[in-house]
Design an enzyme around this catalytic site. Structure first.
Site, PDB file in Angstrom:
ATOM      1  N   LEU A  33       0.815  -1.217   0.000  1.00  0.00           N
ATOM      2  CA  LEU A  33       0.000   0.000   0.000  1.00  0.00           C
ATOM      3  C   LEU A  33       0.849   1.267   0.000  1.00  0.00           C
ATOM      4  CD1 LEU A  33      -2.750  -1.157   2.507  1.00  0.00           C
ATOM      5  CD2 LEU A  33      -2.711  -1.348   0.015  1.00  0.00           C
ATOM      6  N   HIS A  37      -3.425   4.277  -2.547  1.00  0.00           N
ATOM      7  CA  HIS A  37      -4.424   3.440  -1.870  1.00  0.00           C
ATOM      8  C   HIS A  37      -5.049   4.204  -0.697  1.00  0.00           C
ATOM      9  CE1 HIS A  37      -1.579   0.248  -3.508  1.00  0.00           C
ATOM     10  NE2 HIS A  37      -2.726  -0.134  -4.010  1.00  0.00           N
ATOM     11  N   GLN A 155      -9.434   0.235 -16.241  1.00  0.00           N
ATOM     12  CA  GLN A 155      -9.986  -0.681 -15.239  1.00  0.00           C
ATOM     13  C   GLN A 155     -11.248  -0.091 -14.599  1.00  0.00           C
ATOM     14  OE1 GLN A 155      -7.548  -2.970 -12.290  1.00  0.00           O
ATOM     15  NE2 GLN A 155      -8.152  -1.319 -10.923  1.00  0.00           N
TER      16      GLN A 155
HETATM   17  P1  AMP Z   1      -3.715  -2.105  -6.887  1.00  0.00           P
HETATM   18  O1  AMP Z   1      -3.346  -2.470  -5.489  1.00  0.00           O
HETATM   19  O2  AMP Z   1      -2.576  -1.615  -7.717  1.00  0.00           O
HETATM   20  O3  AMP Z   1      -4.553  -3.171  -7.572  1.00  0.00           O
HETATM   21  O4  AMP Z   1      -4.678  -0.831  -6.772  1.00  0.00           O
HETATM   22  C1  AMP Z   1      -5.819  -0.864  -5.950  1.00  0.00           C
HETATM   23  C2  AMP Z   1      -6.617   0.391  -6.197  1.00  0.00           C
HETATM   24  O5  AMP Z   1      -5.805   1.537  -5.922  1.00  0.00           O
HETATM   25  C3  AMP Z   1      -7.085   0.522  -7.664  1.00  0.00           C
HETATM   26  O6  AMP Z   1      -8.412   1.038  -7.678  1.00  0.00           O
HETATM   27  C4  AMP Z   1      -6.109   1.517  -8.228  1.00  0.00           C
HETATM   28  O7  AMP Z   1      -6.628   2.262  -9.318  1.00  0.00           O
HETATM   29  C5  AMP Z   1      -5.853   2.424  -7.030  1.00  0.00           C
HETATM   30  N1  AMP Z   1      -4.585   3.134  -7.184  1.00  0.00           N
HETATM   31  C6  AMP Z   1      -3.370   2.601  -7.458  1.00  0.00           C
HETATM   32  N2  AMP Z   1      -2.436   3.576  -7.573  1.00  0.00           N
HETATM   33  C7  AMP Z   1      -3.083   4.754  -7.381  1.00  0.00           C
HETATM   34  C8  AMP Z   1      -2.683   6.116  -7.389  1.00  0.00           C
HETATM   35  N3  AMP Z   1      -1.428   6.484  -7.598  1.00  0.00           N
HETATM   36  N4  AMP Z   1      -3.628   7.071  -7.150  1.00  0.00           N
HETATM   37  C9  AMP Z   1      -4.930   6.708  -6.925  1.00  0.00           C
HETATM   38  N5  AMP Z   1      -5.368   5.448  -6.909  1.00  0.00           N
HETATM   39  C10 AMP Z   1      -4.462   4.471  -7.129  1.00  0.00           C
END
Ligand code: AMP
Length: 287
Positions: A33, A37, A155
């Site tokens: 995280l 996140h 996504q």
């Molecule tokens: P992940 O753990 O990479 O699957 O991401 C989980 C959630 O966090 C997804 O909805 C991503 O789009 C969001 N997320 C990942 N990186 C960012 C970021 N830099 N800014 C905002 N949301 C993010």
């Protein structure tokens, strides 16, 4: 903060909130995280009474040559961050619960067209894995609101379409991309970058911003912008999967009259694949 591994245990924990009608917010993640996140959890804190965060590195969305094995897993640090962020429940499902017959034998969710282009084309099966696991998680958690990042713009649209088509009773909220001071979008995969690659990585966002400004000023067409950006990224040492201007609502190529656009890019820096995007609203429709 409660930590549960089974859907049945999660339901027991959530039962009092459901009985009272307290809105439940849900943030699905793959862990490792970062502040991106945490922004989703912050939005959930504002919008709902009780926050559930899942951590699950979903084997079904990784291709055979992708980074499932080496994906960063940092559970203890993640739990500390979740506690600080005011998470109520952490759901850590086991692969055997979500895929009792194995990922290859599960009923799958295929979202047409929007999941087949861009990242869907370069990562076959990726959005099938995402849509399937998000559908399962929404059915287990049954939140009122689920939060997704704009960082993964395609996504976000795939999930929105899946939820609408399958009549999943949840509201999808999007949260703006959180970036480093130098503009690099935060991502768990940034951990793979070498020190030299990390210095170069912010050029992706700079190139997206330059393209956005050129389009907004009306100086350049979509094709000119895409061509110039791809060239400059290659000169900067990136390998480009795509750099493209699309209609923001459905990721189709823009047609005359479209005002709401998104510029999306997927590039490689060494062994690391980075994605990013910027939105723009034109004052005058694209020609
Ligand atoms: P992940 O753990 O990479 O699957 O991401 C989980 C959630 O966090 C997804 O909805 C991503 O789009 C969001 N997320 C990942 N990186 C960012 C970021 N830099 N800014 C905002 N949301 C993010």
């Amino acid at each position: 903060m409660e930590i549960v591994h089974e859907g049945s245990a999660l339901n027991e924990v959530l039962a009092p909130a459901r009985l009272k009608g307290d809105p439940i917010g849900f943030v699905p993640t793959m862990g490792n995280l970062h502040d991106g996140h945490l922004a989703l959890i912050g939005a959930a804190r504002e919008g709902t009474h009780l926050r559930v965060v899942s951590i699950f590195v979903n084997p079904f969305q990784f291709g055979p040559d992708e980074d499932f094995q080496r994906y960063p897993r940092t559970l203890e640090a993640d739990l500390d961050r979740l506690r600080e962020a005011g998470t109520d429940v952490v759901f850590l499902p086991r692969v055997e619960e979500l895929y009792p017959q194995g990922p290859e034998n599960v009923t799958r969710v295929d979202v047409p067209v929007i999941a087949e282009i861009l990242c869907g084309e370069f990562r076959p099966g990726f959005f099938r894995g995402v849509a399937t696991v998000v559908c399962m998680l929404l059915n287990i958690v049954r939140p009122d609101v689920a939060y997704f990042g704009e960082k993964d713009y395609q996504q976000l649209l795939v999930v929105g379409r899946m939820v609408a088509d399958l009549k999943v009773p949840v509201r999808i909220e999007s949260v703006p991309t959180v970036r480093d001071g130098n503009g690099l979008a935060l991502s768990s995969r940034n951990a793979y970058l070498s020190a030299r690659e990390r210095e170069r990585a912010p050029r992706l966002y700079q190139t997206l911003c330059r393209a956005r400004d050129a389009l907004a000023s009306g100086r350049e067409s979509c094709q000119e912008v895409e061509h110039a950006a791809a060239q400059s990224l290659v000169a900067d040492g990136f390998r480009v999967d795509y750099f493209t201007v699309r209609r923001a609502s459905d990721l189709n190529p823009p047609t005359p009259g479209d005002l709401e656009l998104v510029i999306l890019a997927a590039v490689w820096l060494g062994r690391t694949r980075l994605i990013d995007n910027v939105r723009l609203r034109l004052a005058l429709p694209v020609a």
